[in-house]
Design a protein around this motif. Structure first.
Motif, PDB file in Angstrom:
ATOM      1  N   TYR A 177       0.728  -7.406  -8.558  1.00 53.01           N
ATOM      2  CA  TYR A 177      -0.234  -6.889 -10.063  1.00 53.01           C
ATOM      3  C   TYR A 177      -1.279  -7.241  -9.071  1.00 53.01           C
ATOM      4  O   TYR A 177      -1.842  -7.942  -8.910  1.00 53.01           O
ATOM      5  CB  TYR A 177       0.638  -6.391 -11.456  1.00 53.01           C
ATOM      6  N   ILE A 178      -2.258  -5.948 -10.086  1.00 53.84           N
ATOM      7  CA  ILE A 178      -3.983  -6.279  -9.699  1.00 53.84           C
ATOM      8  C   ILE A 178      -4.441  -7.140 -10.399  1.00 53.84           C
ATOM      9  O   ILE A 178      -3.877  -7.201 -11.760  1.00 53.84           O
ATOM     10  CB  ILE A 178      -4.636  -4.421 -10.352  1.00 53.84           C
ATOM     11  N   GLN A 179      -4.777  -8.248 -10.094  1.00 56.43           N
ATOM     12  CA  GLN A 179      -5.188  -9.297 -10.847  1.00 56.43           C
ATOM     13  C   GLN A 179      -6.446  -8.788 -11.683  1.00 56.43           C
ATOM     14  O   GLN A 179      -7.045  -8.067 -11.340  1.00 56.43           O
ATOM     15  CB  GLN A 179      -5.949 -10.267  -9.898  1.00 56.43           C
ATOM     16  N   GLY A 180      -6.304  -9.550 -12.937  1.00 59.49           N
ATOM     17  CA  GLY A 180      -7.734  -9.469 -14.001  1.00 59.49           C
ATOM     18  C   GLY A 180      -7.852  -7.671 -14.482  1.00 59.49           C
ATOM     19  O   GLY A 180      -8.456  -7.770 -15.623  1.00 59.49           O
ATOM     20  N   VAL A 181      -6.122  -7.324 -14.414  1.00 55.83           N
ATOM     21  CA  VAL A 181      -6.035  -5.144 -15.709  1.00 55.83           C
ATOM     22  C   VAL A 181      -5.545  -5.638 -16.093  1.00 55.83           C
ATOM     23  O   VAL A 181      -4.361  -6.382 -15.651  1.00 55.83           O
ATOM     24  CB  VAL A 181      -5.835  -4.736 -14.652  1.00 55.83           C
ATOM     25  N   ARG A 182      -5.061  -5.779 -17.742  1.00 54.62           N
ATOM     26  CA  ARG A 182      -4.087  -6.015 -17.699  1.00 54.62           C
ATOM     27  C   ARG A 182      -4.113  -4.768 -19.042  1.00 54.62           C
ATOM     28  O   ARG A 182      -4.995  -4.064 -19.328  1.00 54.62           O
ATOM     29  CB  ARG A 182      -4.016  -6.949 -19.519  1.00 54.62           C
ATOM     30  N   GLY A 183      -3.162  -3.498 -19.137  1.00 57.12           N
ATOM     31  CA  GLY A 183      -3.084  -2.003 -19.053  1.00 57.12           C
ATOM     32  C   GLY A 183      -2.473  -1.633 -19.192  1.00 57.12           C
ATOM     33  O   GLY A 183      -1.604  -1.636 -18.254  1.00 57.12           O
ATOM     34  N   ILE A 184      -2.179  -0.096 -19.087  1.00 64.71           N
ATOM     35  CA  ILE A 184      -0.996   1.067 -18.964  1.00 64.71           C
ATOM     36  C   ILE A 184      -1.723   2.323 -18.189  1.00 64.71           C
ATOM     37  O   ILE A 184      -2.963   2.200 -18.813  1.00 64.71           O
ATOM     38  CB  ILE A 184      -0.752   1.271 -20.756  1.00 64.71           C
ATOM     39  N   ASP A 185      -1.394   3.235 -18.199  1.00 66.71           N
ATOM     40  CA  ASP A 185      -1.388   4.239 -17.086  1.00 66.71           C
ATOM     41  C   ASP A 185      -3.214   4.500 -16.513  1.00 66.71           C
ATOM     42  O   ASP A 185      -4.145   4.830 -16.646  1.00 66.71           O
ATOM     43  CB  ASP A 185      -2.085   5.193 -19.073  1.00 66.71           C
ATOM     44  N   PRO A 186      -2.997   3.500 -15.558  1.00 67.46           N
ATOM     45  CA  PRO A 186      -3.689   4.027 -14.087  1.00 67.46           C
ATOM     46  C   PRO A 186      -4.048   5.330 -14.180  1.00 67.46           C
ATOM     47  O   PRO A 186      -3.003   6.415 -13.683  1.00 67.46           O
ATOM     48  CB  PRO A 186      -2.872   3.103 -13.587  1.00 67.46           C
ATOM     49  N   ASN A 187      -5.368   5.011 -13.349  1.00 66.73           N
ATOM     50  CA  ASN A 187      -5.646   6.769 -13.287  1.00 66.73           C
ATOM     51  C   ASN A 187      -6.669   6.087 -12.174  1.00 66.73           C
ATOM     52  O   ASN A 187      -7.812   5.441 -12.356  1.00 66.73           O
ATOM     53  CB  ASN A 187      -6.426   7.331 -14.554  1.00 66.73           C
ATOM     54  N   VAL A 188      -6.777   6.429 -11.034  1.00 65.45           N
ATOM     55  CA  VAL A 188      -7.665   6.508  -9.867  1.00 65.45           C
ATOM     56  C   VAL A 188      -8.750   7.372  -9.805  1.00 65.45           C
ATOM     57  O   VAL A 188      -8.354   8.876  -9.159  1.00 65.45           O
ATOM     58  CB  VAL A 188      -7.144   5.488  -8.723  1.00 65.45           C
ATOM     59  N   LEU A 189      -9.844   7.417  -9.449  1.00 65.04           N
ATOM     60  CA  LEU A 189     -10.722   8.751  -8.883  1.00 65.04           C
ATOM     61  C   LEU A 189     -11.636   8.185  -7.680  1.00 65.04           C
ATOM     62  O   LEU A 189     -12.068   6.861  -7.847  1.00 65.04           O
ATOM     63  CB  LEU A 189     -11.930   8.934  -9.882  1.00 65.04           C
ATOM     64  N   ILE A 190     -12.046   8.638  -6.763  1.00 68.58           N
ATOM     65  CA  ILE A 190     -12.476   8.056  -5.300  1.00 68.58           C
ATOM     66  C   ILE A 190     -13.582   9.663  -5.206  1.00 68.58           C
ATOM     67  O   ILE A 190     -13.752  10.385  -5.041  1.00 68.58           O
ATOM     68  CB  ILE A 190     -11.514   8.612  -4.073  1.00 68.58           C
ATOM     69  N   ASP A 191     -14.642   9.023  -5.333  1.00 65.20           N
ATOM     70  CA  ASP A 191     -15.882   9.300  -5.715  1.00 65.20           C
ATOM     71  C   ASP A 191     -16.457   9.922  -4.051  1.00 65.20           C
ATOM     72  O   ASP A 191     -15.917   9.355  -3.565  1.00 65.20           O
ATOM     73  CB  ASP A 191     -16.892   8.145  -6.499  1.00 65.20           C
ATOM     74  N   LYS A 192     -17.275  10.843  -4.337  1.00 63.01           N
ATOM     75  CA  LYS A 192     -17.884  11.422  -3.459  1.00 63.01           C
ATOM     76  C   LYS A 192     -18.138  10.159  -2.062  1.00 63.01           C
ATOM     77  O   LYS A 192     -17.729  10.419  -0.781  1.00 63.01           O
ATOM     78  CB  LYS A 192     -19.113  12.445  -3.261  1.00 63.01           C
ATOM     79  N   ASP A 193     -18.725   9.507  -2.184  1.00 59.01           N
ATOM     80  CA  ASP A 193     -19.670   8.727  -1.343  1.00 59.01           C
ATOM     81  C   ASP A 193     -17.743   6.768  -0.775  1.00 59.01           C
ATOM     82  O   ASP A 193     -18.380   6.810  -0.212  1.00 59.01           O
ATOM     83  CB  ASP A 193     -20.211   7.230  -1.909  1.00 59.01           C
TER      84      ASP A 193
END
Ligand code: FUB
Length: 457
Positions: free
Chosen positions: A161-177
């Motif tokens: 899993y992604i190290q350093g992250v504990r939780g639920i409901d991931p959502n990813v925003l890719i910004d304009k840059d």
């Protein structure tokens, strides 16, 4: 909404082709429970990544009367009407780090970057603590990533899993840059920058401040519009969740609370979880309710309704509907129980089969002049010759179908003979228009009539 034998045969073949029993109306998916929909546009199509509620199997040993979720499907559509089920894209038994007995594959997201599709999902990690430390204290939710060359898989999960992250409901925003941000929740809402590899965070997660401090917060969904960053989230302000939002001028905040997007569900469904999508000039809210499981709100169903922004960028409250958002072909079996409007009295909606809610609903007209309006029926070139109604009636009754208004042009008058079982009755269709119109179905005389569907052939 019960289907004819012909339709069931088509569905059987379609099932083989992985087309789902799905409709233009709400809920979107009828043949299974779906929740937490994240809608995305990839390759000119809408893809919806929901979580997948199931009834507890005998081997389930978790919390009673709780969420039971073992895998994910993805659905796609190019018109908001026909949805294709691409089948299972990931399951709790196909990921190295997940506890294969936890049934906790909760709300996911999927984004596209540099030629790959990244599917983010929360799950309970194996108790052995294979990835971090030998002795984890208790089962924990972690967030994993699975990668694919296509939006519909196959998705290959990373071994950890992604190290350093504990939780639920991931959502990813890719910004304009091109910088990607991971939002997730665990009581509060957090944000972390993702490294360009999309599978590791860059620095420590930050807690997003200035959000409500009382009542559960979860399910973040962030997007950018005209230079404003919107963070939308379910929040328990009163007794159950509603959708609220906050805005900022940068993806990591500071955010300012801005209002309510969707009020608490009238059905009492405790959770709501959502995403917002722009498609062909219109914004849509995808969310869930408990349409197919009115007595158990951990078996949910996804919906879509139109969402509107004001000129100042604020979001108008969404009106939840049964009608949903897709155009309905006049030649299809029009499920008028998903009406847009109905008379104040004399119309009741109920399941066709209480023991199998997936078979859908029927409309009961119990008084003379009771009616329903059904929006946006597509008559195409308008060549339909007859109107058919699948119905039953204790003695007999008559239905009139009018165009656009209750007293608009009469398209057909269908006499429903005494029939204790479902029967298809038909009449000659008149004045069939071209293009997209609303229809009004009115019971004009006789005994009560139950209607499954109306269709123009
Ligand atoms: O579907 C399980 C959980 O319920 C989600 O992760 C939450 O957002 C809520 O919808």
């Amino acid at each position: 909404m019960k289907k004819s034998l012909g339709y069931l045969l088509i569905l059987g073949v379609a099932g083989f082709l992985k087309t789902s029993s799905a409709f233009a109306t709400n809920p979107l998916i009828m043949d299974q429970f779906t929740a937490d929909p994240t809608a995305r546009i990839f390759d000119g199509k809408i893809y919806v990544y929901p979580s997948h509620d199931i009834k507890a199997p005998p081997e389930y040993k978790g919390k009673p009367d709780w969420f039971v979720m073992e895998d994910y499907h993805v659905f796609s559509s190019d018109n908001l009407t026909n949805w294709k089920d691409h089948g299972k894209i990931l399951s709790q038994t196909s990921v190295d780090w997940t506890d294969p007995t936890a049934y906790a594959m909760w709300a996911p997201d999927c984004v596209f970057k540099d030629g790959k599709y990244y599917f983010y999902f929360p799950a309970i990690a194996k108790p052995e603590g294979k990835n971090e430390g030998a002795e984890p204290k208790r089962p924990e939710f972690r967030i994993g990533v699975a990668v694919s060359d296509t939006p519909y898989g196959p998705f290959k999960p990373l071994t950890t899993y992604i190290q350093g992250v504990r939780g639920i409901d991931p959502n990813v925003l890719i910004d304009k840059d091109g910088t990607a941000y991971l939002y997730y929740s665990q009581g509060k809402i957090f944000v972390a920058k993702l490294k360009p590899n999309m599978t590791e965070i860059d620095g420590e997660p930050l807690t997003i401040d200035n959000l409500p401090t009382k009542g559960l917060l979860e399910g973040p969904f962030a997007f950018e519009r005209k230079g404003t960053y919107y963070l939308t989230y379910p929040h328990v302000e009163n007794k159950i969740e509603r959708l609220e939002y906050a805005t900022a001028s940068s993806p990591m905040g500071p955010f300012k609370q801005a209002g309510v997007i969707l009020d608490e569900s009238e059905s009492g469904c405790w959770t709501v979880h959502h995403s917002i999508l722009d498609w062909k000039g219109q914004s849509y809210l995808f969310y869930h309710d408990r349409d197919l499981s009115p007595n158990f709100d951990k078996n949910r169903s996804i919906r879509a309704d139109k969402l509107f922004f004001n000129a100042d960028g604020s979001i108008q409250k969404v009106k939840p509907t049964l009608r949903g958002v897709g155009l309905v072909d006049a030649k299809s079996e029009i499920q008028i129980d998903r009406y847009s409007e109905k008379s104040a009295e004399g119309v009741a909606i109920s399941f066709i089969d209480q023991a199998n809610t997936h078979a859908g609903w029927k409309t009961s007209f119990n008084a003379a002049n009771s009616w329903v309006r059904f929006n946006e029926v597509d008559f195409g070139r308008g060549a339909q010759k007859s109107v058919k109604v699948r119905a039953k009636s204790g003695t007999s009754g008559t239905l009139e179908i009018h165009l656009d208004k209750q007293d608009g042009p009469l398209l057909g008058r269908v006499k429903i003979d005494d029939a204790t079982d479902w029967k298809i009755s038909s009449a000659t269709a008149k004045k069939i228009p071209k293009g997209v119109h609303d229809i009004f179905v009115t019971q004009t005389s006789g005994d009560a009539v139950e209607v499954d569907w109306v269709s123009f052939k």
